[in-house]
Design a protein around this motif. Structure first.
Motif, PDB file in Angstrom:
ATOM      1  N   ASP A 347       0.850  -1.187   0.000  1.00 53.28           N
ATOM      2  CA  ASP A 347       0.000   0.000   0.000  1.00 53.28           C
ATOM      3  C   ASP A 347       0.891   1.245   0.000  1.00 53.28           C
ATOM      4  O   ASP A 347       1.542   1.564   0.999  1.00 53.28           O
ATOM      5  CB  ASP A 347      -0.901  -0.014   1.238  1.00 53.28           C
ATOM      6  CG  ASP A 347      -1.983   1.049   1.195  1.00 53.28           C
ATOM      7  OD1 ASP A 347      -1.733   2.115   0.583  1.00 53.28           O
ATOM      8  OD2 ASP A 347      -3.059   0.828   1.776  1.00 53.28           O
ATOM      9  N   ARG A 349       0.287   4.300   0.150  1.00 54.10           N
ATOM     10  CA  ARG A 349      -0.041   5.401   1.058  1.00 54.10           C
ATOM     11  C   ARG A 349       0.863   5.413   2.278  1.00 54.10           C
ATOM     12  O   ARG A 349       1.247   6.479   2.773  1.00 54.10           O
ATOM     13  CB  ARG A 349      -1.509   5.288   1.499  1.00 54.10           C
ATOM     14  CG  ARG A 349      -2.528   5.496   0.394  1.00 54.10           C
ATOM     15  CD  ARG A 349      -3.911   5.173   0.901  1.00 54.10           C
ATOM     16  NE  ARG A 349      -4.011   3.767   1.340  1.00 54.10           N
ATOM     17  CZ  ARG A 349      -5.085   3.256   1.951  1.00 54.10           C
ATOM     18  NH1 ARG A 349      -6.130   4.028   2.220  1.00 54.10           N
ATOM     19  NH2 ARG A 349      -5.100   1.994   2.297  1.00 54.10           N
ATOM     20  N   TYR A 350       1.194   4.204   2.783  1.00 57.64           N
ATOM     21  CA  TYR A 350       2.042   4.132   3.983  1.00 57.64           C
ATOM     22  C   TYR A 350       3.469   4.548   3.666  1.00 57.64           C
ATOM     23  O   TYR A 350       4.225   4.908   4.576  1.00 57.64           O
ATOM     24  CB  TYR A 350       2.001   2.721   4.564  1.00 57.64           C
ATOM     25  CG  TYR A 350       0.646   2.359   5.091  1.00 57.64           C
ATOM     26  CD1 TYR A 350       0.174   2.904   6.291  1.00 57.64           C
ATOM     27  CD2 TYR A 350      -0.200   1.511   4.386  1.00 57.64           C
ATOM     28  CE1 TYR A 350      -1.086   2.603   6.763  1.00 57.64           C
ATOM     29  CE2 TYR A 350      -1.463   1.198   4.853  1.00 57.64           C
ATOM     30  CZ  TYR A 350      -1.903   1.747   6.050  1.00 57.64           C
ATOM     31  OH  TYR A 350      -3.161   1.450   6.514  1.00 57.64           O
ATOM     32  N   TRP A 352       4.339   7.005   1.005  1.00 60.77           N
ATOM     33  CA  TRP A 352       4.483   8.439   0.716  1.00 60.77           C
ATOM     34  C   TRP A 352       3.936   9.330   1.824  1.00 60.77           C
ATOM     35  O   TRP A 352       4.540  10.345   2.159  1.00 60.77           O
ATOM     36  CB  TRP A 352       3.867   8.759  -0.652  1.00 60.77           C
ATOM     37  CG  TRP A 352       2.501   9.374  -0.691  1.00 60.77           C
ATOM     38  CD1 TRP A 352       2.154  10.629  -0.279  1.00 60.77           C
ATOM     39  CD2 TRP A 352       1.298   8.781  -1.191  1.00 60.77           C
ATOM     40  NE1 TRP A 352       0.817  10.856  -0.496  1.00 60.77           N
ATOM     41  CE2 TRP A 352       0.266   9.727  -1.060  1.00 60.77           C
ATOM     42  CE3 TRP A 352       0.990   7.542  -1.750  1.00 60.77           C
ATOM     43  CZ2 TRP A 352      -1.048   9.480  -1.451  1.00 60.77           C
ATOM     44  CZ3 TRP A 352      -0.312   7.296  -2.151  1.00 60.77           C
ATOM     45  CH2 TRP A 352      -1.315   8.260  -1.991  1.00 60.77           C
ATOM     46  N   MET A 353       2.815   8.930   2.458  1.00 56.62           N
ATOM     47  CA  MET A 353       2.222   9.819   3.456  1.00 56.62           C
ATOM     48  C   MET A 353       2.993   9.810   4.771  1.00 56.62           C
ATOM     49  O   MET A 353       2.889  10.747   5.568  1.00 56.62           O
ATOM     50  CB  MET A 353       0.764   9.458   3.693  1.00 56.62           C
ATOM     51  CG  MET A 353      -0.110   9.701   2.471  1.00 56.62           C
ATOM     52  SD  MET A 353      -1.852   9.420   2.766  1.00 56.62           S
ATOM     53  CE  MET A 353      -2.250  10.823   3.806  1.00 56.62           C
TER      54      MET A 353
END
Length: 447
Positions: A347, A349-350, A352-353
Protein backbone atom coordinates in the motif's frame (compact mmCIF):
# COMPACT_ATOMS: atom_id res chain seq x y z
CA UNK A 1 44.83 -35.62 -6.53
CA UNK A 2 47.27 -33.55 -8.63
CA UNK A 3 50.76 -32.48 -7.58
CA UNK A 4 49.63 -28.88 -7.18
CA UNK A 5 46.65 -29.88 -5.04
CA UNK A 6 48.86 -32.03 -2.85
CA UNK A 7 51.36 -29.19 -2.50
CA UNK A 8 48.60 -26.77 -1.45
CA UNK A 9 47.27 -29.24 1.11
CA UNK A 10 50.80 -29.74 2.49
CA UNK A 11 51.33 -26.01 2.97
CA UNK A 12 54.10 -25.84 0.38
CA UNK A 13 56.18 -22.71 -0.12
CA UNK A 14 55.38 -20.23 -2.91
CA UNK A 15 58.38 -21.55 -4.84
CA UNK A 16 57.12 -25.13 -4.61
CA UNK A 17 53.64 -24.05 -5.69
CA UNK A 18 55.13 -22.29 -8.73
CA UNK A 19 56.98 -25.45 -9.75
CA UNK A 20 53.84 -27.62 -9.63
CA UNK A 21 51.80 -27.37 -12.83
CA UNK A 22 48.07 -26.60 -12.56
CA UNK A 23 45.96 -29.57 -13.63
CA UNK A 24 44.30 -29.60 -17.03
CA UNK A 25 41.07 -30.66 -15.35
CA UNK A 26 39.69 -30.02 -11.88
CA UNK A 27 36.72 -31.11 -9.75
CA UNK A 28 33.81 -28.69 -9.53
CA UNK A 29 30.10 -28.40 -8.73
CA UNK A 30 28.22 -27.34 -11.83
CA UNK A 31 24.93 -27.32 -13.69
CA UNK A 32 24.54 -28.28 -17.35
CA UNK A 33 22.67 -26.49 -20.11
CA UNK A 34 20.92 -29.68 -21.20
CA UNK A 35 19.03 -29.70 -17.87
CA UNK A 36 17.52 -26.22 -18.01
CA UNK A 37 13.98 -27.46 -18.68
CA UNK A 38 14.04 -30.40 -16.28
CA UNK A 39 11.82 -28.72 -13.68
CA UNK A 40 9.08 -27.47 -15.98
CA UNK A 41 5.76 -28.43 -14.43
CA UNK A 42 7.48 -29.86 -11.32
CA UNK A 43 6.26 -28.64 -7.93
CA UNK A 44 9.39 -29.56 -5.93
CA UNK A 45 12.40 -28.36 -7.90
CA UNK A 46 14.90 -30.46 -5.97
CA UNK A 47 18.42 -29.11 -6.55
CA UNK A 48 19.87 -32.55 -5.86
CA UNK A 49 18.65 -33.53 -9.32
CA UNK A 50 20.41 -30.74 -11.20
CA UNK A 51 23.67 -30.15 -9.31
CA UNK A 52 26.55 -32.24 -10.60
CA UNK A 53 30.07 -32.78 -9.26
CA UNK A 54 32.79 -33.84 -11.67
CA UNK A 55 35.78 -32.88 -13.75
CA UNK A 56 35.83 -29.73 -15.88
CA UNK A 57 38.63 -28.23 -18.03
CA UNK A 58 40.97 -25.68 -16.47
CA UNK A 59 40.50 -22.25 -18.13
CA UNK A 60 43.36 -19.99 -19.13
CA UNK A 61 44.03 -16.95 -16.92
CA UNK A 62 43.44 -13.41 -18.14
CA UNK A 63 46.13 -10.82 -17.25
CA UNK A 64 44.05 -9.38 -14.36
CA UNK A 65 43.07 -12.74 -12.88
CA UNK A 66 44.44 -15.21 -10.36
CA UNK A 67 43.96 -18.93 -9.94
CA UNK A 68 42.91 -19.80 -6.40
CA UNK A 69 43.16 -23.28 -4.97
CA UNK A 70 39.85 -23.29 -3.11
CA UNK A 71 40.13 -24.85 0.32
CA UNK A 72 36.52 -24.15 1.30
CA UNK A 73 33.42 -22.44 -0.06
CA UNK A 74 29.83 -21.89 1.07
CA UNK A 75 26.29 -22.17 -0.27
CA UNK A 76 24.32 -19.02 -1.01
CA UNK A 77 20.77 -18.63 -2.20
CA UNK A 78 22.03 -17.79 -5.67
CA UNK A 79 23.29 -21.38 -5.81
CA UNK A 80 19.67 -22.46 -5.32
CA UNK A 81 18.44 -20.08 -8.04
CA UNK A 82 21.10 -21.37 -10.41
CA UNK A 83 20.27 -25.00 -9.76
CA UNK A 84 16.51 -24.57 -10.30
CA UNK A 85 17.11 -22.38 -13.38
CA UNK A 86 14.97 -19.57 -12.00
CA UNK A 87 14.07 -16.80 -12.45
CA UNK A 88 15.90 -17.75 -15.66
CA UNK A 89 18.77 -20.10 -16.51
CA UNK A 90 22.14 -18.59 -15.69
CA UNK A 91 23.47 -19.68 -19.09
CA UNK A 92 21.83 -16.51 -20.37
CA UNK A 93 24.12 -14.49 -18.07
CA UNK A 94 27.14 -16.36 -19.42
CA UNK A 95 26.15 -15.67 -23.03
CA UNK A 96 25.65 -11.98 -22.30
CA UNK A 97 29.07 -11.76 -20.65
CA UNK A 98 30.76 -13.68 -23.48
CA UNK A 99 29.30 -11.25 -26.02
CA UNK A 100 31.92 -8.72 -24.87
CA UNK A 101 34.50 -10.83 -26.67
CA UNK A 102 38.09 -11.32 -25.66
CA UNK A 103 38.64 -13.07 -22.35
CA UNK A 104 34.93 -12.94 -21.54
CA UNK A 105 34.30 -15.46 -24.34
CA UNK A 106 35.61 -18.28 -22.09
CA UNK A 107 32.52 -18.08 -19.89
CA UNK A 108 29.96 -19.23 -22.49
CA UNK A 109 30.10 -22.97 -21.91
CA UNK A 110 27.49 -25.75 -21.73
CA UNK A 111 28.33 -26.12 -18.02
CA UNK A 112 28.34 -23.48 -15.28
CA UNK A 113 30.66 -23.87 -12.29
CA UNK A 114 28.78 -22.32 -9.37
CA UNK A 115 29.76 -20.73 -6.06
CA UNK A 116 30.08 -17.12 -4.91
CA UNK A 117 32.13 -17.61 -1.74
CA UNK A 118 35.60 -18.99 -1.29
CA UNK A 119 38.77 -19.11 0.79
CA UNK A 120 42.02 -20.54 -0.44
CA UNK A 121 45.56 -20.10 -1.69
CA UNK A 122 46.70 -18.11 -4.70
CA UNK A 123 48.59 -20.53 -6.97
CA UNK A 124 48.95 -18.49 -10.17
CA UNK A 125 48.72 -14.80 -11.06
CA UNK A 126 48.05 -13.14 -14.41
CA UNK A 127 50.69 -10.90 -15.98
CA UNK A 128 48.82 -7.74 -14.92
CA UNK A 129 48.40 -8.64 -11.23
CA UNK A 130 50.47 -6.39 -8.96
CA UNK A 131 49.38 -6.73 -5.33
CA UNK A 132 49.02 -10.50 -4.90
CA UNK A 133 51.52 -13.34 -5.03
CA UNK A 134 51.53 -17.11 -5.23
CA UNK A 135 51.07 -18.53 -1.73
CA UNK A 136 48.85 -15.72 -0.41
CA UNK A 137 45.92 -16.86 1.74
CA UNK A 138 42.79 -15.08 0.58
CA UNK A 139 39.03 -14.88 0.74
CA UNK A 140 37.08 -13.87 -2.33
CA UNK A 141 34.55 -11.09 -2.81
CA UNK A 142 31.68 -12.18 -5.01
CA UNK A 143 31.71 -8.97 -7.09
CA UNK A 144 33.47 -8.67 -10.42
CA UNK A 145 33.51 -4.97 -11.28
CA UNK A 146 34.59 -3.43 -14.59
CA UNK A 147 37.32 -0.90 -13.81
CA UNK A 148 36.96 0.65 -17.27
CA UNK A 149 33.44 1.91 -16.49
CA UNK A 150 33.24 5.43 -15.08
CA UNK A 151 30.51 4.54 -12.56
CA UNK A 152 32.72 1.87 -11.03
CA UNK A 153 35.07 4.55 -9.73
CA UNK A 154 32.24 6.12 -7.73
CA UNK A 155 30.96 2.78 -6.45
CA UNK A 156 31.92 -0.64 -7.77
CA UNK A 157 28.29 -1.76 -7.59
CA UNK A 158 27.02 0.95 -9.94
CA UNK A 159 28.77 -0.18 -13.10
CA UNK A 160 26.48 -1.73 -15.70
CA UNK A 161 29.01 -4.55 -16.23
CA UNK A 162 29.28 -5.47 -12.53
CA UNK A 163 28.64 -9.19 -12.13
CA UNK A 164 28.34 -11.73 -9.34
CA UNK A 165 31.09 -14.31 -9.63
CA UNK A 166 29.88 -17.91 -9.84
CA UNK A 167 26.35 -16.74 -10.66
CA UNK A 168 26.66 -14.32 -13.56
CA UNK A 169 30.15 -15.58 -14.42
CA UNK A 170 31.65 -19.03 -14.75
CA UNK A 171 34.49 -20.72 -12.80
CA UNK A 172 32.99 -20.13 -9.33
CA UNK A 173 34.06 -21.18 -5.85
CA UNK A 174 32.34 -24.54 -5.33
CA UNK A 175 35.34 -26.31 -6.82
CA UNK A 176 38.95 -27.30 -6.21
CA UNK A 177 40.08 -24.28 -8.21
CA UNK A 178 38.50 -20.95 -9.11
CA UNK A 179 39.35 -18.15 -11.51
CA UNK A 180 38.86 -14.70 -9.96
CA UNK A 181 39.93 -11.16 -10.71
CA UNK A 182 42.66 -9.73 -8.53
CA UNK A 183 40.19 -7.00 -7.56
CA UNK A 184 38.10 -9.64 -5.76
CA UNK A 185 40.80 -10.68 -3.31
CA UNK A 186 40.84 -9.93 0.42
CA UNK A 187 43.38 -11.19 3.00
CA UNK A 188 42.13 -14.21 4.90
CA UNK A 189 41.81 -13.60 8.68
CA UNK A 190 44.56 -15.73 10.20
CA UNK A 191 42.58 -16.89 13.23
CA UNK A 192 39.86 -18.55 11.13
CA UNK A 193 39.78 -21.98 9.54
CA UNK A 194 39.22 -22.25 5.80
CA UNK A 195 35.52 -22.98 6.12
CA UNK A 196 34.98 -20.22 8.71
CA UNK A 197 36.70 -17.68 6.48
CA UNK A 198 34.86 -18.79 3.34
CA UNK A 199 31.39 -18.23 4.76
CA UNK A 200 31.72 -14.50 5.50
CA UNK A 201 32.22 -12.41 2.33
CA UNK A 202 28.97 -12.60 0.37
CA UNK A 203 26.42 -12.48 3.19
CA UNK A 204 28.54 -10.45 5.58
CA UNK A 205 29.46 -7.91 2.92
CA UNK A 206 25.87 -7.66 1.67
CA UNK A 207 24.55 -7.02 5.20
CA UNK A 208 27.31 -4.45 5.81
CA UNK A 209 26.38 -2.44 2.72
CA UNK A 210 22.67 -2.62 3.56
CA UNK A 211 23.05 -1.39 7.12
CA UNK A 212 26.34 0.50 7.44
CA UNK A 213 27.47 1.59 4.00
CA UNK A 214 27.02 5.10 2.61
CA UNK A 215 24.39 3.86 0.17
CA UNK A 216 22.50 1.75 2.68
CA UNK A 217 20.34 2.52 5.70
CA UNK A 218 23.29 4.09 7.57
CA UNK A 219 22.48 2.66 10.99
CA UNK A 220 22.89 4.95 13.99
CA UNK A 221 23.29 4.09 17.66
CA UNK A 222 20.06 3.19 19.39
CA UNK A 223 18.08 2.52 16.20
CA UNK A 224 15.69 -0.42 16.19
CA UNK A 225 16.18 -2.79 13.26
CA UNK A 226 13.65 -5.45 12.30
CA UNK A 227 15.48 -8.37 10.68
CA UNK A 228 13.47 -10.94 8.74
CA UNK A 229 15.06 -14.39 8.59
CA UNK A 230 17.43 -13.41 11.36
CA UNK A 231 18.96 -16.89 11.64
CA UNK A 232 19.71 -17.20 7.91
CA UNK A 233 22.90 -16.42 6.06
CA UNK A 234 22.16 -12.71 5.70
CA UNK A 235 20.19 -12.22 8.89
CA UNK A 236 22.84 -13.69 11.17
CA UNK A 237 25.34 -11.06 10.00
CA UNK A 238 22.71 -8.31 10.21
CA UNK A 239 22.07 -9.17 13.87
CA UNK A 240 25.78 -8.84 14.67
CA UNK A 241 26.25 -5.62 12.71
CA UNK A 242 23.26 -3.98 14.38
CA UNK A 243 24.36 -5.06 17.85
CA UNK A 244 27.98 -4.14 17.19
CA UNK A 245 26.93 -0.71 15.89
CA UNK A 246 24.89 0.19 18.96
CA UNK A 247 21.50 -0.63 17.46
CA UNK A 248 18.69 -2.84 18.77
CA UNK A 249 18.20 -5.96 16.65
CA UNK A 250 14.71 -7.46 16.51
CA UNK A 251 14.82 -10.82 14.74
CA UNK A 252 12.05 -12.86 13.17
CA UNK A 253 12.69 -16.62 13.02
CA UNK A 254 10.77 -19.80 12.28
CA UNK A 255 11.87 -22.34 14.91
CA UNK A 256 13.16 -22.65 18.49
CA UNK A 257 16.61 -23.68 17.25
CA UNK A 258 16.80 -20.55 15.11
CA UNK A 259 15.61 -18.44 18.04
CA UNK A 260 18.47 -19.83 20.13
CA UNK A 261 20.92 -19.09 17.31
CA UNK A 262 20.05 -15.40 17.05
CA UNK A 263 20.08 -14.98 20.83
CA UNK A 264 23.64 -16.32 20.85
CA UNK A 265 24.52 -13.74 18.20
CA UNK A 266 23.21 -10.93 20.41
CA UNK A 267 19.65 -10.38 19.20
CA UNK A 268 17.73 -8.31 21.78
CA UNK A 269 14.23 -9.38 20.75
CA UNK A 270 13.29 -12.63 19.00
CA UNK A 271 9.87 -13.13 17.41
CA UNK A 272 8.54 -16.42 16.07
CA UNK A 273 6.79 -16.11 12.71
CA UNK A 274 3.83 -18.03 14.13
CA UNK A 275 3.37 -15.32 16.73
CA UNK A 276 2.52 -12.72 14.10
CA UNK A 277 0.43 -15.01 11.90
CA UNK A 278 2.41 -14.40 8.72
CA UNK A 279 1.00 -16.52 5.90
CA UNK A 280 0.54 -16.55 2.13
CA UNK A 281 -2.24 -13.95 2.27
CA UNK A 282 0.21 -11.16 3.08
CA UNK A 283 1.52 -11.32 -0.49
CA UNK A 284 -1.76 -10.12 -1.97
CA UNK A 285 -4.42 -9.33 0.70
CA UNK A 286 -4.26 -5.71 1.99
CA UNK A 287 -6.40 -6.57 5.02
CA UNK A 288 -4.05 -9.41 5.98
CA UNK A 289 -1.06 -7.06 5.65
CA UNK A 290 -2.57 -4.55 8.08
CA UNK A 291 -3.64 -7.28 10.48
CA UNK A 292 -0.19 -8.90 10.48
CA UNK A 293 1.60 -5.55 10.59
CA UNK A 294 -0.39 -4.39 13.60
CA UNK A 295 0.36 -7.61 15.49
CA UNK A 296 4.05 -7.29 14.69
CA UNK A 297 4.08 -3.59 15.63
CA UNK A 298 2.44 -4.30 18.99
CA UNK A 299 5.04 -6.93 19.82
CA UNK A 300 7.95 -4.64 18.89
CA UNK A 301 6.53 -1.71 20.89
CA UNK A 302 5.86 -3.99 23.84
CA UNK A 303 9.47 -5.17 23.84
CA UNK A 304 11.39 -2.00 22.98
CA UNK A 305 8.81 0.81 23.23
CA UNK A 306 9.02 2.10 19.64
CA UNK A 307 8.47 1.18 16.01
CA UNK A 308 11.52 0.08 14.01
CA UNK A 309 13.70 2.67 12.31
CA UNK A 310 14.97 0.15 9.73
CA UNK A 311 13.62 -3.07 8.26
CA UNK A 312 16.25 -5.48 6.89
CA UNK A 313 14.40 -7.07 3.99
CA UNK A 314 15.45 -9.95 1.76
CA UNK A 315 12.50 -12.37 1.94
CA UNK A 316 10.48 -10.43 -0.62
CA UNK A 317 6.92 -11.11 -1.67
CA UNK A 318 5.66 -12.66 1.58
CA UNK A 319 7.10 -10.00 3.93
CA UNK A 320 7.67 -6.82 1.91
CA UNK A 321 4.16 -5.31 2.30
CA UNK A 322 4.37 -5.82 6.07
CA UNK A 323 7.83 -4.24 6.09
CA UNK A 324 6.55 -1.07 4.41
CA UNK A 325 3.60 -0.94 6.82
CA UNK A 326 5.47 -1.59 10.08
CA UNK A 327 8.56 0.64 9.69
CA UNK A 328 8.14 3.96 11.51
CA UNK A 329 7.33 7.32 9.95
CA UNK A 330 10.46 8.46 8.13
CA UNK A 331 11.95 4.98 8.45
CA UNK A 332 13.81 2.88 5.90
CA UNK A 333 13.19 -0.50 4.29
CA UNK A 334 16.44 -1.76 2.78
CA UNK A 335 16.16 -4.77 0.48
CA UNK A 336 18.69 -6.99 -1.27
CA UNK A 337 16.57 -9.86 -2.54
CA UNK A 338 13.29 -11.70 -2.79
CA UNK A 339 13.63 -15.38 -1.96
CA UNK A 340 9.82 -15.84 -1.82
CA UNK A 341 9.11 -13.94 -5.05
CA UNK A 342 10.05 -10.75 -6.88
CA UNK A 343 6.62 -9.23 -7.53
CA UNK A 344 5.79 -7.15 -4.45
CA UNK A 345 2.42 -5.58 -3.68
CA UNK A 346 2.20 -2.94 -0.95
CA UNK A 347 0.00 0.00 0.00
CA UNK A 348 1.83 3.05 -1.28
CA UNK A 349 -0.04 5.40 1.06
CA UNK A 350 2.04 4.13 3.98
CA UNK A 351 5.17 4.94 2.00
CA UNK A 352 4.48 8.44 0.72
CA UNK A 353 2.22 9.82 3.46
CA UNK A 354 4.59 8.68 6.22
CA UNK A 355 7.72 9.71 4.34
CA UNK A 356 9.30 6.27 4.39
CA UNK A 357 12.15 5.16 2.12
CA UNK A 358 12.90 1.98 0.19
CA UNK A 359 16.56 1.37 -0.64
CA UNK A 360 17.68 -1.26 -3.09
CA UNK A 361 21.02 -2.83 -2.19
CA UNK A 362 23.14 -5.45 -3.93
CA UNK A 363 26.25 -7.23 -2.63
CA UNK A 364 29.09 -4.86 -1.62
CA UNK A 365 31.90 -2.95 -3.25
CA UNK A 366 35.48 -3.91 -2.52
CA UNK A 367 36.01 -1.19 0.11
CA UNK A 368 32.90 -2.34 1.98
CA UNK A 369 34.15 -5.93 1.79
CA UNK A 370 37.51 -4.91 3.25
CA UNK A 371 35.75 -3.00 6.04
CA UNK A 372 33.65 -6.07 6.86
CA UNK A 373 36.76 -8.25 6.75
CA UNK A 374 38.49 -5.89 9.20
CA UNK A 375 35.63 -6.39 11.67
CA UNK A 376 35.96 -10.14 11.23
CA UNK A 377 39.73 -9.92 11.73
CA UNK A 378 39.19 -7.96 14.95
CA UNK A 379 36.69 -10.52 16.23
CA UNK A 380 33.87 -7.95 16.23
CA UNK A 381 31.95 -10.09 13.73
CA UNK A 382 32.16 -13.88 13.95
CA UNK A 383 31.44 -16.57 11.35
CA UNK A 384 27.86 -17.82 11.21
CA UNK A 385 28.83 -21.30 10.06
CA UNK A 386 26.55 -24.05 11.33
CA UNK A 387 27.19 -27.06 9.09
CA UNK A 388 29.97 -28.26 6.81
CA UNK A 389 29.70 -30.68 3.89
CA UNK A 390 32.33 -32.16 1.55
CA UNK A 391 32.22 -30.99 -2.05
CA UNK A 392 30.90 -34.39 -3.09
CA UNK A 393 27.75 -33.64 -1.06
CA UNK A 394 27.24 -30.07 -2.26
CA UNK A 395 23.79 -30.95 -3.62
CA UNK A 396 22.61 -31.98 -0.14
CA UNK A 397 24.14 -28.81 1.31
CA UNK A 398 22.28 -26.68 -1.23
CA UNK A 399 19.05 -28.58 -0.62
CA UNK A 400 19.22 -27.64 3.07
CA UNK A 401 19.32 -23.96 2.07
CA UNK A 402 16.58 -24.44 -0.53
CA UNK A 403 14.22 -25.91 2.08
CA UNK A 404 15.22 -23.40 4.80
CA UNK A 405 16.44 -26.15 7.14
CA UNK A 406 19.78 -24.42 7.64
CA UNK A 407 20.95 -21.94 10.25
CA UNK A 408 23.45 -19.22 9.35
CA UNK A 409 25.84 -20.35 6.63
CA UNK A 410 26.41 -23.84 5.22
CA UNK A 411 30.06 -24.45 4.40
CA UNK A 412 31.58 -26.77 1.80
CA UNK A 413 35.07 -28.28 2.06
CA UNK A 414 36.82 -28.25 -1.32
CA UNK A 415 40.55 -29.03 -1.13
CA UNK A 416 40.60 -28.89 2.68
CA UNK A 417 40.54 -32.46 3.97
CA UNK A 418 38.65 -31.74 7.19
CA UNK A 419 37.20 -28.85 9.19
CA UNK A 420 39.53 -26.75 11.31
CA UNK A 421 42.45 -26.44 8.90
CA UNK A 422 43.98 -23.19 7.71
CA UNK A 423 44.48 -21.35 11.01
CA UNK A 424 47.74 -19.36 10.81
CA UNK A 425 47.29 -17.24 13.95
CA UNK A 426 46.38 -19.72 16.71
CA UNK A 427 47.29 -17.27 19.46
CA UNK A 428 44.68 -14.79 18.25
CA UNK A 429 42.16 -17.61 18.00
CA UNK A 430 42.78 -18.52 21.62
CA UNK A 431 42.32 -14.89 22.68
CA UNK A 432 39.03 -14.64 20.80
CA UNK A 433 37.79 -17.95 22.16
CA UNK A 434 36.89 -21.15 20.39
CA UNK A 435 33.34 -21.07 21.70
CA UNK A 436 32.67 -17.59 20.34
CA UNK A 437 33.98 -18.57 16.90
CA UNK A 438 31.70 -21.62 16.83
CA UNK A 439 28.48 -20.12 18.18
CA UNK A 440 26.11 -21.98 15.85
CA UNK A 441 27.89 -25.25 15.19
CA UNK A 442 25.81 -27.34 17.61
CA UNK A 443 22.45 -25.96 16.46
CA UNK A 444 22.16 -26.82 12.79
CA UNK A 445 19.42 -29.34 11.96
CA UNK A 446 21.50 -30.34 8.92
CA UNK A 447 24.82 -30.89 10.70
Amino acid sequence: MTLLSEAVRAGASPQELERAEPPREYTAAYIHSEDTRMFEGVADKDVRKSLRVGGVPMPELAPDEVLVAVMASAVNYNTVWSAIFEPLPTFRFLRQFAAQGGWASRHDLPYHVLGSDGAGVVVRTGSGVRHWRTGDHVVVSCVQADDQEAATHADGMLGAEQRIWGFETNFGGLAHYAVVRASQLIPKPGHLSWEEAACNPLCGGTAYRMLIGDRGARLKQGEIVLIWGAAGGLGAYAVQLVKNGGGIPVGVVSSPAKAEAVRRLGCDVVIDRQEIGLDDRTAYDPAAVIETGKRLGRIIRREVGEDPHIVFEHVGRSTFPVSVFVVRRGGTVVTCGSSTGYQHTYDNRYLWMKLKRIIGSHAANLQEQWELNRLVSLGRIVPTLSAVYPLAEVAAATRSVQTNRHIGKVGVLCLAEEPGQGVTDPALRVRMGEERLSLLRDLSPTA
